[in-house]
Motif scaffolding. Structure first.
Motif, mmCIF file in Angstrom:
data_model
loop_
_atom_site.group_PDB
_atom_site.id
_atom_site.type_symbol
_atom_site.label_atom_id
_atom_site.label_comp_id
_atom_site.label_asym_id
_atom_site.label_seq_id
_atom_site.Cartn_x
_atom_site.Cartn_y
_atom_site.Cartn_z
ATOM 1 N N ARG A 30 38.383 -36.047 35.655
ATOM 2 C CA ARG A 30 38.161 -36.147 34.208
ATOM 3 C C ARG A 30 36.729 -35.784 33.823
ATOM 4 N N ILE A 31 35.761 -36.196 34.626
ATOM 5 C CA ILE A 31 34.360 -35.885 34.322
ATOM 6 C C ILE A 31 34.113 -34.387 34.432
ATOM 7 N N VAL A 32 34.558 -33.786 35.525
ATOM 8 C CA VAL A 32 34.340 -32.359 35.731
ATOM 9 C C VAL A 32 35.104 -31.547 34.690
ATOM 10 N N ASN A 33 36.326 -31.959 34.381
ATOM 11 C CA ASN A 33 37.101 -31.248 33.369
ATOM 12 C C ASN A 33 36.455 -31.378 31.992
ATOM 13 N N PHE A 34 35.904 -32.553 31.693
ATOM 14 C CA PHE A 34 35.189 -32.734 30.432
ATOM 15 C C PHE A 34 34.015 -31.765 30.329
ATOM 16 N N ILE A 35 33.248 -31.637 31.411
ATOM 17 C CA ILE A 35 32.109 -30.710 31.407
ATOM 18 C C ILE A 35 32.590 -29.291 31.132
ATOM 19 N N GLY A 36 33.676 -28.887 31.788
ATOM 20 C CA GLY A 36 34.224 -27.555 31.567
ATOM 21 C C GLY A 36 34.705 -27.347 30.147
ATOM 22 N N CYS A 37 35.426 -28.317 29.616
ATOM 23 C CA CYS A 37 35.923 -28.207 28.243
ATOM 24 C C CYS A 37 34.777 -28.186 27.237
ATOM 25 N N PHE A 38 33.760 -28.999 27.479
ATOM 26 C CA PHE A 38 32.600 -29.011 26.596
ATOM 27 C C PHE A 38 31.895 -27.655 26.623
ATOM 28 N N ILE A 54 37.840 -23.225 20.773
ATOM 29 C CA ILE A 54 37.161 -24.458 20.369
ATOM 30 C C ILE A 54 38.140 -25.614 20.165
ATOM 31 N N ILE A 55 39.217 -25.376 19.437
ATOM 32 C CA ILE A 55 40.134 -26.467 19.066
ATOM 33 C C ILE A 55 40.778 -27.145 20.282
ATOM 34 N N PRO A 56 41.469 -26.401 21.161
ATOM 35 C CA PRO A 56 42.121 -27.124 22.271
ATOM 36 C C PRO A 56 41.118 -27.777 23.222
ATOM 37 N N ASN A 57 39.993 -27.122 23.451
ATOM 38 C CA ASN A 57 39.013 -27.709 24.362
ATOM 39 C C ASN A 57 38.303 -28.895 23.736
ATOM 40 N N GLY A 58 38.107 -28.874 22.427
ATOM 41 C CA GLY A 58 37.564 -30.035 21.744
ATOM 42 C C GLY A 58 38.510 -31.224 21.839
ATOM 43 N N ILE A 59 39.784 -30.955 21.685
ATOM 44 C CA ILE A 59 40.795 -32.023 21.811
ATOM 45 C C ILE A 59 40.806 -32.565 23.237
ATOM 46 N N LEU A 60 40.754 -31.657 24.211
ATOM 47 C CA LEU A 60 40.742 -32.103 25.608
ATOM 48 C C LEU A 60 39.488 -32.912 25.942
ATOM 49 N N CYS A 61 38.363 -32.584 25.343
ATOM 50 C CA CYS A 61 37.153 -33.398 25.522
ATOM 51 C C CYS A 61 37.417 -34.819 25.041
ATOM 52 N N GLY A 62 38.029 -34.934 23.886
ATOM 53 C CA GLY A 62 38.358 -36.254 23.348
ATOM 54 C C GLY A 62 39.314 -37.019 24.240
ATOM 55 N N VAL A 63 40.310 -36.332 24.780
ATOM 56 C CA VAL A 63 41.278 -36.972 25.681
ATOM 57 C C VAL A 63 40.576 -37.478 26.937
ATOM 58 N N GLN A 64 39.701 -36.648 27.504
ATOM 59 C CA GLN A 64 39.000 -37.063 28.721
ATOM 60 C C GLN A 64 38.087 -38.261 28.459
ATOM 61 N N VAL A 65 37.362 -38.232 27.361
ATOM 62 C CA VAL A 65 36.486 -39.350 27.014
ATOM 63 C C VAL A 65 37.310 -40.613 26.786
ATOM 64 N N HIS A 67 40.212 -41.487 28.103
ATOM 65 C CA HIS A 67 40.685 -42.032 29.378
ATOM 66 C C HIS A 67 39.539 -42.567 30.237
ATOM 67 N N LEU A 68 38.373 -41.915 30.167
ATOM 68 C CA LEU A 68 37.233 -42.430 30.938
ATOM 69 C C LEU A 68 36.767 -43.787 30.401
ATOM 70 N N LEU A 69 36.762 -43.945 29.094
ATOM 71 C CA LEU A 69 36.351 -45.217 28.504
ATOM 72 C C LEU A 69 37.418 -46.294 28.658
ATOM 73 N N LYS A 70 38.680 -45.898 28.600
ATOM 74 C CA LYS A 70 39.786 -46.841 28.735
ATOM 75 C C LYS A 70 39.826 -47.437 30.136
ATOM 76 N N LYS A 71 39.556 -46.656 31.140
ATOM 77 C CA LYS A 71 39.613 -47.125 32.523
ATOM 78 C C LYS A 71 38.408 -47.971 32.903
#
Length: 72
Positions: A30-38, A54-65, A67-71
């Motif tokens: 999730r961290i590495v994917n977030f960096i890539g999406c960002f 921009i749109i799908p990768n911005g959404i994926l950044c939000g999804v990764q964040v 899940h990282l905060l939820k866990k």
């Protein structure tokens, strides 16, 4: 921004997204994917606002964040 730097950001984004598929630890994925999406979001902005990038990768950044905060 110069085209060379923009291209470098795009290549870095691709590298991080692909590298995230090699990892096994979900948190690291999730961290590495977030960096890539960002990086893709930044690339899309510096490439004259490529909204399909921009749109799908911005959404994926939000999804990764999320899940990282939820866990945590």
């Amino acid at each position: 921004m110069s085209p060379q730097i923009t291209n470098f950001i795009g290549y870095a984004a691709s590298f991080f997204v692909v590298f995230s598929f090699v990892l096994k630890d979900v948190r690291k994925i999730r961290i590495v994917n977030f960096i890539g999406c960002f990086c893709f979001v930044v690339y899309g902005i510096f490439s004259d606002y490529l909204w399909p990038v921009i749109i799908p990768n911005g959404i994926l950044c939000g999804v990764q964040v999320y899940h990282l905060l939820k866990k945590s």
